[in-house]
Write a protein that holds these residues in place. Structure first.
Motif, mmCIF file in Angstrom:
data_model
loop_
_atom_site.group_PDB
_atom_site.id
_atom_site.type_symbol
_atom_site.label_atom_id
_atom_site.label_comp_id
_atom_site.label_asym_id
_atom_site.label_seq_id
_atom_site.Cartn_x
_atom_site.Cartn_y
_atom_site.Cartn_z
ATOM 1 N N GLY A 395 0.829 -1.201 0.000
ATOM 2 C CA GLY A 395 0.000 0.000 0.000
ATOM 3 C C GLY A 395 0.866 1.255 0.000
ATOM 4 O O GLY A 395 0.657 2.188 -0.790
ATOM 5 N N ILE A 396 1.890 1.248 0.881
ATOM 6 C CA ILE A 396 2.778 2.415 0.957
ATOM 7 C C ILE A 396 3.552 2.599 -0.350
ATOM 8 O O ILE A 396 3.621 3.698 -0.920
ATOM 9 C CB ILE A 396 3.750 2.256 2.160
ATOM 10 N N VAL A 397 4.131 1.491 -0.840
ATOM 11 C CA VAL A 397 4.907 1.553 -2.088
ATOM 12 C C VAL A 397 4.043 2.121 -3.222
ATOM 13 O O VAL A 397 4.456 3.018 -3.964
ATOM 14 C CB VAL A 397 5.439 0.150 -2.475
ATOM 15 N N THR A 398 2.815 1.599 -3.318
ATOM 16 C CA THR A 398 1.937 2.023 -4.403
ATOM 17 C C THR A 398 1.539 3.490 -4.258
ATOM 18 O O THR A 398 1.529 4.253 -5.242
ATOM 19 C CB THR A 398 0.665 1.142 -4.423
ATOM 20 N N ALA A 399 1.198 3.870 -3.020
ATOM 21 C CA ALA A 399 0.784 5.259 -2.772
ATOM 22 C C ALA A 399 1.878 6.233 -3.202
ATOM 23 O O ALA A 399 1.611 7.261 -3.830
ATOM 24 C CB ALA A 399 0.444 5.437 -1.300
ATOM 25 N N PHE A 400 3.134 5.880 -2.883
ATOM 26 C CA PHE A 400 4.247 6.756 -3.283
ATOM 27 C C PHE A 400 4.479 6.720 -4.783
ATOM 28 O O PHE A 400 4.650 7.770 -5.418
ATOM 29 C CB PHE A 400 5.536 6.353 -2.544
ATOM 30 N N ARG A 401 4.456 5.492 -5.360
ATOM 31 C CA ARG A 401 4.781 5.345 -6.778
ATOM 32 C C ARG A 401 3.806 6.153 -7.642
ATOM 33 O O ARG A 401 4.204 6.791 -8.603
ATOM 34 C CB ARG A 401 4.726 3.859 -7.143
ATOM 35 N N TYR A 402 2.508 6.067 -7.296
ATOM 36 C CA TYR A 402 1.516 6.748 -8.134
ATOM 37 C C TYR A 402 1.034 8.052 -7.498
ATOM 38 O O TYR A 402 0.158 8.713 -8.037
ATOM 39 C CB TYR A 402 0.327 5.820 -8.407
ATOM 40 N N GLY A 403 1.595 8.393 -6.313
ATOM 41 C CA GLY A 403 1.128 9.587 -5.615
ATOM 42 C C GLY A 403 -0.368 9.516 -5.372
ATOM 43 O O GLY A 403 -1.096 10.500 -5.506
ATOM 44 N N ASP A 404 -0.883 8.327 -5.070
ATOM 45 C CA ASP A 404 -2.324 8.114 -4.976
ATOM 46 C C ASP A 404 -2.612 7.189 -3.796
ATOM 47 O O ASP A 404 -2.518 5.970 -3.900
ATOM 48 C CB ASP A 404 -2.818 7.497 -6.299
ATOM 49 N N VAL A 405 -2.968 7.791 -2.649
ATOM 50 C CA VAL A 405 -3.214 6.990 -1.436
ATOM 51 C C VAL A 405 -4.360 6.010 -1.645
ATOM 52 O O VAL A 405 -4.334 4.878 -1.158
ATOM 53 C CB VAL A 405 -3.514 7.924 -0.244
ATOM 54 N N GLN A 406 -5.375 6.434 -2.374
ATOM 55 C CA GLN A 406 -6.531 5.554 -2.574
ATOM 56 C C GLN A 406 -6.151 4.274 -3.299
ATOM 57 O O GLN A 406 -6.624 3.185 -2.962
ATOM 58 C CB GLN A 406 -7.602 6.293 -3.384
#
Lengths: 471, 471
Positions: A395-406
């Motif tokens: 979740g954290i990796v993805t949120a940072f990679r796409y700048g998208d917490v959702q």
């Protein structure tokens, strides 16, 4: 490294060419080169003299190192000096290749020299017609004994047993038994216990040699024999017999027929092979490589692997149909296509872990009652725990990679679901196959990965579609 | 089914409660229920009387069936009657749990009764401080012997050996040796051969009991002893020793220290466990489940599995970055996202097949020289063959599904490439790890699947992008 009193010719002469094994325990390249040179030159006496000091398992190792033509040349060069028990030590494909190339008369001559169990091992995989021809060329006693062993089911204790054993009556003294052993010429090559039997060959007791040796000559056999012994049934599967060996730390066990008569013995060296084959088989089945050796031909290898790959193609297409359901969703948000293999792959691996533990526990008969319930409970909790751990990470990796917490929350939720599914089906699939009397090792992997793939893609794409309103 | 002369209490009384094993060979639920009732009621004498007839491996099975509190209650109920060798038969986690709960004095009392090898097995996993306390409570001879064994490296032959053996001088006659065996009270429980040694305990020969028994009393030992024998070095890894057993069909082997003195013997029952553990270990390592038992706690299980899943998360993210390179391509043709897992999944499976064969061949030391070259050649050809077969299959399926022959050609080309890559790296990765002295079983799977995933996605999306001009 083994400090072996190396049975190879002149290993202490200091001549490098003479040393059979190199420092790694592999057959020395120089030694092999010399053998090849002798074979090529047709110097059969030299071939015989370098091969003569080898143990039959070492002859087997040499055969495996040679190519097809060299192998046959070696067998022909040794001719009657070729010890057929070497063939029990090589891969099945090499064994069959050599036996098919030899005339049946030569096989009959070689087989006649073997212990009954080795002879059965060589004959059982031959075509019926060849086997019958070889059997009919044997002396009548050997023929009947071999036929009886071959009549037992494949992989049964009766197939693996040695029919030579030492049976003595209970009323003898230790002295009488020792005198009998000293006088009798036709005894098994190796034995670890004596069988005390009545007139109908029903086992009354067993007597390990060490105990026998330590007793005074005047003592009666029935006063020292072991009456608390284990026997195996000849019809029983060899894996069952192997479990008796492991359970009671046996070295030798008597084999009885359906009427309880002692018909043979199983020794630990045969059982070591069974134990190894059994674990080996599970490894291969789980990877979908069938009953395959490194020395199999290319064609055999392709044949053994294609079925599993066909099954996998079928399930992969099915999984792809599931993804196809979300065509429109992916079209609107291509990041989903980029991320979706992560969820599937993590579920697949977690499922494989649970499945492996379950398959092996089933194989070792470790899962009765209480332990099974505890295992199921544990795997559920492990699934939830790992799900949460990796949901947070990805979740954290993805949120940072796409700048998208959702997007991070969505993939985390899918991860938790798929890890729980992986734990659940990793245990239920092998159990169900076991209940259905299928070997859990063979089919569990397909089912489990298909399930974790389907759920992985479905959960991730489905939750994303709902969350972002892409349907 | 084993026709066992069941050592369980009154198995022939016809009373169901008394039967220890049910028809499937599992411990009978009724029997367990009765034991639990006795434990709960504190009827220690009844507990002792139902446990008393069991073999120590059966006591181990019972311990594994019980839960933590019941296990400790059982050990306490049996008190001095508890045979510590049962602890050699249970999972490590259960063994440690019981030993940690017992006072060191009780352990010392139990360990003193054990054979040297079993005692070492129990003591080696304890904390240093506990081990020293237990050792100091033992009689001096036992203490020194155990200390010497414990000084050998973990998993060495010296750790597994039994230090009781029978050594005789070469100038004795068979008669003298038999008289010695009959007179001497302090002999090993079980032995299969005698060791002929000089004054410094250097082995001159071995004498299997069967050969010994069949020889006249007047014969000199050195005229019948076997001078072509195998010895194992105490520092040697137990897996090396196991290979000697398999290679020469041994039942017992002498263990010597660095100066060549005979210090102990290894028997086949210890080696059977080693062989099984070794295969078991490969299965577990390939699935990434570590050194794990079904009876491990949830926390231990999570700890053992997380590292592998972290590695997998890392590689899955890497793979997803590769897919991310083709964002624009996928956006223009979403069918690619739907189809891409098929190519990756087929490559992963084909790679796992080749890898499994290679890992096991390496473990069995089957890959020397000629065989290795043949294996590499074979796997390349198999890769091409399977590549072509499955390229055609998936090509046709895809062409029909999307009504697009070109898409079928593209996925077919990617399939051929990935199957060849799978075959190549399925063999090269374990070989490279082996050369680097890493265990090929542990890390091969990660590397191989990562490679087939990356190449699978890259080839398919790349070829599609070029073919359809989507870049």
């Amino acid at each position: 490294m083994s400090e072996e009193f190396d049975p190879a010719p002149g290993s202490n002469t200091g001549n490098e060419n003479d040393v059979f094994r190199d420092a790694d325990g592999r057959i020395s390249a120089l030694w092999l080169e010399r053998l090849r040179a002798f074979l090529e030159a047709g110097r059969n006496d030299d071939v015989a003299s370098v091969m003569e000091p080898l143990h039959h398992s070492e002859v087997g190792d040499v055969l495996e190192q040679l190519d097809v033509a060299e192998r046959l040349a070696l067998v022909h060069a040794l001719d009657e000096k070729f010890d057929f028990s070497a063939l029990t030590e090589v891969d099945e494909s090499i064994r069959l290749e050599i036996m098919e190339a030899l005339p049946n008369a030569a096989i009959a001559r070689g087989v006649a020299e073997l212990d009954n169990d080795d002879a059965v091992y060589l004959l059982e995989d031959l075509e019926d017609i060849d086997r019958d021809e070889i059997l009919s060329a044997l002396p009548v006693f050997e023929r009947l004994t071999l036929k009886r062993s071959l009549d037992f089911p494949e992989d049964s204790a009766g197939r693996r047993m040695q029919t030579d054993f030492i049976a003595i009556p209970p009323f003898w003294t230790v002295g009488q038994a020792i005198d009998y052993l000293r006088a009798e010429k036709d005894l098994p090559d190796e034995f670890y216990q004596l069988y005390v039997v009545d007139a109908s060959y029903t086992v009354l007791g067993t007597l390990p040699l060490d105990k026998f040796l330590r007793t005074q000559r005047v003592t009666k056999i029935d006063s020292i024999m072991n009456t608390n012994f284990v026997l195996v049934n000849a019809e029983e599967d060899q894996e069952e017999a192997a479990r008796s060996f492991e359970r009671y730390d046996l070295v030798e066990v008597g084999v009885v027929d359906e009427s309880g008569r002692l018909v043979g013995v199983l020794t630990i060296d045969d059982i070591v092979d069974v134990i190894q084959e059994e674990a080996e088989e599970d490894i291969r089945l789980m990877a979908g490589v069938g009953d395959e050796d490194v020395s199999d031909t290319t064609l055999d290898t392709v044949k053994s692997r294609v079925p599993w790959l066909v099954v996998n193609l079928f399930t992969a297409v099915m999984v792809s149909l599931v993804i196809g359901l979300f065509n429109a969703t992916i079209e609107q948000m291509v990041a989903l296509a980029v991320l979706m293999p992560i969820v599937a792959s993590m579920g697949g691996n977690a499922g494989a872990q649970t499945m492996t533990v379950t398959v092996r526990a089933l194989a070792m008969r470790e899962l009765d009652g209480g332990r099974l319930r505890r295992l199921i409970r544990r795997e559920m909790v492990v699934g939830v725990a790992n799900g949460v751990i990796f949901a947070v990470l990805i979740g954290i990796v993805t949120a940072f990679r796409y700048g998208d917490v959702q997007l991070g929350i969505v993939i985390g939720m899918a991860m938790v679901i798929n890890m729980i599914v992986a734990g659940t089906f990793g245990i239920l699939v092998p159990l169900a196959l076991d209940k259905l009397k299928a070997d859990p090792a063979i089919a569990s992997a397909v089912f489990v990965t298909t399930i974790t793939d389907v759920i992985g893609f479905f959960a991730f794409l489905g939750i994303a579609g709902l969350w972002f309103g892409l349907f």
